[in-house]
Enzyme design. Structure first.
Site, mmCIF file in Angstrom:
data_model
loop_
_atom_site.group_PDB
_atom_site.id
_atom_site.type_symbol
_atom_site.label_atom_id
_atom_site.label_comp_id
_atom_site.label_asym_id
_atom_site.label_seq_id
_atom_site.Cartn_x
_atom_site.Cartn_y
_atom_site.Cartn_z
ATOM 1 N N GLU A 104 0.961 -1.170 -0.055
ATOM 2 C CA GLU A 104 -0.078 -0.086 0.031
ATOM 3 C C GLU A 104 0.886 1.289 0.023
ATOM 4 O O GLU A 104 1.986 1.218 0.270
ATOM 5 C CB GLU A 104 -0.860 -0.015 1.258
ATOM 6 C CG GLU A 104 -1.907 1.119 1.458
ATOM 7 C CD GLU A 104 -2.988 1.332 0.263
ATOM 8 O OE1 GLU A 104 -2.281 1.662 -0.634
ATOM 9 O OE2 GLU A 104 -4.147 1.522 0.445
ATOM 10 N N ASP A 105 0.319 2.351 -0.609
ATOM 11 C CA ASP A 105 1.348 3.523 -0.582
ATOM 12 C C ASP A 105 1.250 4.111 0.796
ATOM 13 O O ASP A 105 2.195 4.765 1.306
ATOM 14 C CB ASP A 105 0.475 4.782 -1.533
ATOM 15 C CG ASP A 105 -1.084 4.830 -1.580
ATOM 16 O OD1 ASP A 105 -1.589 4.446 -0.796
ATOM 17 O OD2 ASP A 105 -1.605 5.595 -2.313
ATOM 18 N N ASP A 108 -3.487 5.595 6.489
ATOM 19 C CA ASP A 108 -3.870 6.938 7.277
ATOM 20 C C ASP A 108 -4.815 6.418 8.241
ATOM 21 O O ASP A 108 -4.425 6.138 9.333
ATOM 22 C CB ASP A 108 -4.528 7.724 6.066
ATOM 23 C CG ASP A 108 -5.185 9.126 6.464
ATOM 24 O OD1 ASP A 108 -4.450 9.658 7.426
ATOM 25 O OD2 ASP A 108 -5.944 9.597 5.782
ATOM 26 N N LYS A 136 0.877 7.261 8.599
ATOM 27 C CA LYS A 136 0.444 8.469 9.368
ATOM 28 C C LYS A 136 -0.273 8.177 10.671
ATOM 29 O O LYS A 136 -1.324 8.218 10.726
ATOM 30 C CB LYS A 136 -0.727 9.349 8.576
ATOM 31 C CG LYS A 136 -0.093 10.458 7.509
ATOM 32 C CD LYS A 136 -1.367 11.039 7.004
ATOM 33 C CE LYS A 136 -0.983 11.682 5.669
ATOM 34 N NZ LYS A 136 -2.282 12.400 4.994
ATOM 35 N N PHE A 158 -1.047 16.448 4.007
ATOM 36 C CA PHE A 158 -1.604 15.674 2.815
ATOM 37 C C PHE A 158 -0.193 15.746 1.807
ATOM 38 O O PHE A 158 0.135 16.966 1.548
ATOM 39 C CB PHE A 158 -2.605 16.469 2.096
ATOM 40 C CG PHE A 158 -3.385 15.671 1.187
ATOM 41 C CD1 PHE A 158 -4.253 14.478 1.657
ATOM 42 C CD2 PHE A 158 -3.146 15.650 -0.123
ATOM 43 C CE1 PHE A 158 -4.829 13.677 0.587
ATOM 44 C CE2 PHE A 158 -3.632 14.586 -1.205
ATOM 45 C CZ PHE A 158 -4.605 13.685 -0.748
ATOM 46 N N ASP A 165 -1.730 10.673 -5.022
ATOM 47 C CA ASP A 165 -2.220 11.646 -5.851
ATOM 48 C C ASP A 165 -3.169 12.754 -5.048
ATOM 49 O O ASP A 165 -3.427 12.516 -3.993
ATOM 50 C CB ASP A 165 -3.247 11.165 -6.778
ATOM 51 C CG ASP A 165 -4.361 10.496 -6.075
ATOM 52 O OD1 ASP A 165 -4.326 9.777 -4.897
ATOM 53 O OD2 ASP A 165 -5.660 10.867 -6.284
ATOM 54 N N ARG A 171 1.099 11.787 -9.415
ATOM 55 C CA ARG A 171 1.420 10.617 -9.163
ATOM 56 C C ARG A 171 2.907 10.366 -9.536
ATOM 57 O O ARG A 171 3.582 9.584 -9.130
ATOM 58 C CB ARG A 171 0.418 9.657 -9.740
ATOM 59 C CG ARG A 171 -0.945 9.528 -8.879
ATOM 60 C CD ARG A 171 -1.447 8.103 -9.395
ATOM 61 N NE ARG A 171 -2.989 7.930 -9.173
ATOM 62 C CZ ARG A 171 -3.493 7.784 -7.922
ATOM 63 N NH1 ARG A 171 -2.745 7.476 -6.984
ATOM 64 N NH2 ARG A 171 -4.842 7.800 -7.843
HETATM 65 P P1 IMP Z 1 -7.121 5.007 4.890
HETATM 66 O O1 IMP Z 1 -8.233 3.997 4.725
HETATM 67 O O2 IMP Z 1 -7.690 6.213 5.566
HETATM 68 O O3 IMP Z 1 -5.998 4.393 5.589
HETATM 69 O O4 IMP Z 1 -6.665 5.517 3.642
HETATM 70 C C1 IMP Z 1 -5.666 5.123 2.805
HETATM 71 C C2 IMP Z 1 -5.848 5.841 1.325
HETATM 72 O O5 IMP Z 1 -6.143 7.119 1.592
HETATM 73 C C3 IMP Z 1 -4.455 5.583 0.786
HETATM 74 O O6 IMP Z 1 -4.205 4.540 0.141
HETATM 75 C C4 IMP Z 1 -4.380 6.898 -0.074
HETATM 76 O O7 IMP Z 1 -4.975 6.591 -1.314
HETATM 77 C C5 IMP Z 1 -5.252 8.015 0.593
HETATM 78 N N1 IMP Z 1 -4.326 8.614 1.244
HETATM 79 C C6 IMP Z 1 -4.456 8.990 2.705
HETATM 80 N N2 IMP Z 1 -3.490 10.156 3.061
HETATM 81 C C7 IMP Z 1 -3.144 10.500 1.704
HETATM 82 C C8 IMP Z 1 -2.255 11.687 1.470
HETATM 83 O O8 IMP Z 1 -1.560 12.205 2.351
HETATM 84 N N3 IMP Z 1 -1.926 11.864 0.082
HETATM 85 C C9 IMP Z 1 -2.644 11.203 -0.718
HETATM 86 N N4 IMP Z 1 -3.457 10.160 -0.337
HETATM 87 C C10 IMP Z 1 -3.738 9.868 0.777
HETATM 88 MG MG MG Z 2 -4.226 4.210 -2.351
#
Ligand code: IMP
Ligand code: MG
Length: 187
Positions: A104-105, A108, A136, A158, A165, A171
């Protein structure tokens, strides 16, 4: 692409340079190589954000691995999570009895990966680990998520670039930077 190019003007600052990223990705690849010695893991790329990280990471892993791809969405185009997870594209192959590493990237809130880990374990994966480029931790909403491999812990800002993206743009930046709030303004 160099840092004087047009897209970089939308950043407040560079958070992680391409050199810092490459060094960490290499280290992680070597660690996974050691941890999975004698195994044939399936590396699952979570599209689209992890695609750049994935392409670099797999080339640092010295194992007979296979690849698969999945697209899930918890975001829309905003900068805050919606809490709703949808599978947009599923895996091509069965993971029953496989050692799966989800790539995963960024983690969050953790909602996306928590949902995904449960789904993949229900399908009978032998083992499942999560590898993320960024974490994060300050924004975590789920408590039952274990991130096994992580390259960088980052503050609550962010970020874009290296696959990440904002509204599908940025990206292709080779570095990771903090997007200027004037770009997403009044969301
Ligand atoms: P989560 O379900 O809140 O953990 O969301 C994860 C997804 O939110 C990641 O795979 C990203 O696509 C997106 N995301 C969360 N924070 C960022 C950020 O700072 N920049 C870009 N995409 C983010
Ligand atoms: Mg993602």
């Amino acid at each position: 692409m160099d840092q004087n190019s047009e897209l970089y003007k939308d950043l407040d600052r560079i958070l992680l340079t391409r050199e810092e990223i490459a060094a960490k990705v290499k280290e992680l690849g070597q660690r996974i190589t050691r941890d999975y010695e004698g195994k044939n893991p399936v590396l699952v790329c979570i599209l689209k954000g992890a695609s750049v990280f994935f392409a670099d990471l797999i080339r640092e892993i010295d194992l007979p691995l296979t690849l698969d791809f999945m697209a899930i969405s918890s975001y829309g185009s905003a900068t805050k999570t919606s809490g709703v997870v949808r599978i947009l594209k599923d895996l091509d192959n069965d993971i029953l009895g496989k050692d799966v590493i989800v790539v995963e990237d960024i983690v969050d809130s953790g909602i996306t990966l928590s949902y995904l880990s449960k789904t993949l374990m229900q399908r009978g994966a032998k083992s499942l680990r999560i590898a993320t480029l960024l974490d994060k931790p300050a924004r975590r909403k789920v408590t039952d998520l274990k991130v096994d491999y992580m390259c960088f812990d980052i503050p609550d800002a962010f970020v874009v670039g290296y696959g990440l993206d904002y509204d599908q743009v940025y990206r292709n930046l080779p570095d990771i930077g903090v997007l200027s709030p004037r770009i997403y303004g009044n969301q």
